[in-house]
Structures are given as structure tokens and as C-alpha cells.
Design an enzyme around this catalytic site. Structure first.
Site, PDB file in Angstrom:
ATOM      1  N   SER A  12     -48.954 -28.293 -72.791  1.00  0.00           N
ATOM      2  CA  SER A  12     -49.739 -27.220 -72.195  1.00  0.00           C
ATOM      3  C   SER A  12     -50.400 -26.367 -73.284  1.00  0.00           C
ATOM      4  CB  SER A  12     -48.848 -26.378 -71.280  1.00  0.00           C
ATOM      5  OG  SER A  12     -49.609 -25.495 -70.494  1.00  0.00           O
ATOM      6  N   ASP A  32     -52.231 -30.921 -61.055  1.00  0.00           N
ATOM      7  CA  ASP A  32     -52.302 -29.936 -62.141  1.00  0.00           C
ATOM      8  C   ASP A  32     -53.761 -29.578 -62.370  1.00  0.00           C
ATOM      9  OD1 ASP A  32     -52.039 -28.363 -64.387  1.00  0.00           O
ATOM     10  OD2 ASP A  32     -51.458 -29.996 -65.734  1.00  0.00           O
ATOM     11  N   HIS A  71     -47.614 -29.896 -63.124  1.00  0.00           N
ATOM     12  CA  HIS A  71     -47.725 -29.488 -64.524  1.00  0.00           C
ATOM     13  C   HIS A  71     -46.383 -29.531 -65.255  1.00  0.00           C
ATOM     14  CE1 HIS A  71     -49.754 -27.356 -67.826  1.00  0.00           C
ATOM     15  NE2 HIS A  71     -48.694 -26.583 -67.903  1.00  0.00           N
TER      16      HIS A  71
END
Length: 379
Positions: free
Chosen positions: A223, A321, A351
């Protein structure tokens, strides 16, 4: 449109997240519309001037009290918001619960802690997770790793993060060098990237001492950490061209302008679009000192003029996501500039899928694919 329904384990979580976003928005609206109004307090008029010819105290009238310099007052104190420290404490407690209920604990490994100086920026802590196969006589590959958390929460001490690093080090037979970069907004971009670069240089410089094979070093990130890892390869190309063998990017943020955010997964999970946009925009707002910095390649690696000569890449994304578009676009950009890059999208996944290894087959497959990518460093 997504073709595979959201995995059942995430349905209730999506409902909970939706309820949280709505309740938060309502609380903010309530605080705005019901905040105490400011009222003006009139200054008291001065007492009439005393007659200079008077000799009796009564002649001058009662003594006037001096008026307060404050012209305004509030009727009530505003409701206090949670501090960043409180939010982070709550996030860490939640993470601990996640590991206990849906995660997989990591094995006991040999751990080293180091603090690295960073010129002009805060020092950074690095934790080395040594695989059980390391005997000290033979150098092993290493992976400089960056955790996720929207640049503002998380850290190498979070339970699921620590467990993930332990499992990857053990199963892939590599040293995981986990970087505890500074959090925003206390420390804004490019602090995190400068800490990342200093960490990369340190790992290469100290490789022999640390039992690391300097010919087999990779970078990895999840991320926000994926954004840092990707940007680090650009900085390395500009400054030192150290021989990074692989970049492993999981659900990475690659464009902070928001140009590749995909809101279809959000809609399909029943999360109101306005709440999702607000949440995603707040990531850039927290990380960057000025939103115009989002156009800089070191903040948005996708926007680099060229991605030629960057390390081989493996990019993992999730179907549900909104960042899946960032990962796909970055994969395409790397391939267009001749980089050996491959990607996988996990259907029905979200995610944060990797932390669900204790209950979700897709999470276990995700872990196996990461291990396979990291084990390629032994080739």
C-alpha cells in the site's frame, strides 16, 4: 464490473466499515452544525468622570471596575476530537485482535535492531528478521520492506506486520530488513523516501557484516509502503544505481493525484462514493505538504517520465480495492519501458487480504505467491 462476488468473510466487514464511515460523517456534521456559537459581549461603559473639584468620595460616584480586554466569549467548550495518538493506539489494538482472530502468528527468529542516521531528516529504525536457515557462514538474500498504513498509521511493531515479516523471512529463506519510517503528518514527504534511501545504502554497505548477499537484495512494500518502495527504485536510479534485484509491490499507491483510483469496487461493496473519495483524498493531504507535490514522480512513481532500467517487478492487486487501478497502470508503465514486470489480481479479495491467512484461502495463496517471488532471489 467485478465478476466474482466479494468473499463472504469480507461481507460483514464491508458492512461494518460502511457503518463506521456513515457514523463518522454524521458525527462531523453534528459537530459542525451544533458547534457553540460565538457571542459578542458588550464592553461595560466607563463610569462618569469624577468632578475634579469634589472633596467627598461620594462626589465621584462608585469606583468603576476595569473592563476585560476580551471582547468575545463562548457559551460552551467544543467537543474534543480523538488525537492522532489515540487513533494509532486504537488501530494497533485492533491489529492485535486481527492477528488473534484471523491471522497467522509468526515463528521465533533471530532479530536485530539498528538505528540509521539520515542526513537532514529523522533517524530511522530497521529491524532484521533472519531466517532459521541462516548459519552465519553463508550470506543470504535480503528484502528491504516497507509497511502499509496510508502513510499515517502502522509500523514494524504492529502485530500482523511483525508476524508477516517473520513468516516471509522463514518461508522464503531471506533476511527481511523492515524499515520503521516516520509517519505523517508529523513528518511529511519526502522524509519517508529519504529514510528509505538511507536504509537501502546502509543495507548494501553493511551487507557482509549482516550476513546478507549484496548481489541479491530486493525492495518490497504494501500500500503506502508500496509507493515508497517504487519511488525508491527511481531515486536509486538517479543517485547510486545499486543493484536492486526485484521490486515486490502489494496493492501499491502509485498515483497520489487520484487519477487511477477505481471506485467500482467501492460501489459494489455498498460504500457511499462520497465517503470513499474523502477517505482516499485524505491520504495525499496527510502525506504531502502541498497537493501539487502529487505530480512529482517521487510522490507518484507512475508519473515518472521513464521507467526504463528499473528492477524486475512483481505487482499484486485485489479485485475489491480502489487502488487496483494504480497497480495495473504501474505494471503497464513498467512493461512499456522494457521492465520485466508481472502482475496478479486476487478475485473476490480486498486491500487487506494478506492478514487473513488463518481463515481465508486467498490470503494463504497470496503468502505463497510472495514467498515464490522472494525465493527467486536465490536463483
Amino acid at each position: 464490473m467485478s465478476r466474482l462476488p466479494l468473499d463472504p468473510i469480507f461481507v460483514e466487514r464491508a458492512r461494518t466499515h460502511r457503518a463506521y464511515l456513515i457514523s463518522t460523517a454524521l458525527e462531523q456534521a453534528k459537530a459542525f452544525f451544533l458547534r457553540p456559537k460565538t457571542t459578542t459581549v458588550a464592553r461595560p461603559k466607563p463610569a462618569p468622570a469624577a468632578d475634579p473639584t469634589a472633596t467627598s468620595p461620594k462626589a465621584a460616584g462608585p469606583k468603576a471596575k476595569p473592563s476585560s480586554p476580551t471582547a468575545k466569549a463562548t457559551t460552551a467548550a467544543p467537543r474534543r476530537k480523538k488525537t492522532r495518538a489515540q487513533h494509532r493506539k486504537a488501530a494497533r489494538n485492533w491489529d492485535k485482535k486481527e492477528l488473534a482472530t484471523v491471522g497467522v502468528p509468526g515463528p521465533e527468529l533471530r532479530i536485530e535492531e539498528h538505528t540509521i542516521p539520515v542526513a537532514g531528516f529523522p533517524d530511522v529504525r530497521i529491524r532484521l528478521y533472519h531466517p532459521p536457515t541462516a548459519d552465519g557462514d553463508q550470506a543470504v538474500p535480503a528484502v528491504l520492506s516497507f509497511f502499509g498504513g496510508a502513510f499515517r498509521i502502522g509500523g514494524i511493531d504492529y502485530p500482523t506486520t511483525d508476524a508477516g515479516f517473520r513468516r516471509r523471512a522463514a518461508d522464503a529463506g531471506v533476511v527481511i530488513a523492515a524499515v520503521d519510517y516516520a509517519l505523517a503528518p508529523e513528518h511529511r514527504y519526502p522524509t519517508q523516501l529519504e529514510q528509505a534511501h538511507a536504509s537501502l545504502e546502509w543495507v548494501f554497505a553493511e551487507a557482509a557484516t549482516l550476513g546478507i548477499d549484496a548481489r541479491r537484495i530486493a525492495v518490497a512494500g504494501v500500500s503506502a509502503g508500496g509507493s515508497i518502495a517504487a519511488a525508491l527504485t527511481l531515486v536509486n536510479r538517479e543517485r547510486g544505481r545499486l543493484p536492486i534485484r526485484l521490486q515486490l509491490l502489494e496493492v501499491p499507491v502509485t498515483d497520489l493525484t487520484g487519477g487511477h483510483i477505481d471506485l467500482r469496487p467501492v460501489r459494489e461493496m455498498g460504500i457511499p462514493r462520497i465517503f470513499a473519495i474523502k477517505e482516499l483524498r485524505s491520504v495525499a493531504k496527510t502525506y504531502l505538504l502541498d497537493r501539487r507535490q502529487a505530480k512529482e514522480p517521487h510522490a507518484s512513481p507512475l508519473l515518472a517520465r521513464s521507467h526504463a532500467d528499473l528492477p524486475r517487478a512483481v505487482i499484486l492487486t485485489a479485485e475489491y480495492d480502489p487502488l487496483r487501478g494504480d497497480g495495473a497502470a504501474y505494471l503497464a508503465a513498467l512493461r512499456a519501458d522494457g521492465v520485466d514486470a508481472s502482475g496478479t489480481m486476487y478475485l473476490g479479495a480486498t486491500h487487506d487480504t494478506p492478514i487473513f491467512g488463518g481463515v481465508l484461502p486467498a490470503a494463504r495463496r497470496w503468502h505463497d505467491d510472495v514467498v515464490t517471488a522472494l525465493r527467486s532471489l536465490h536463483d
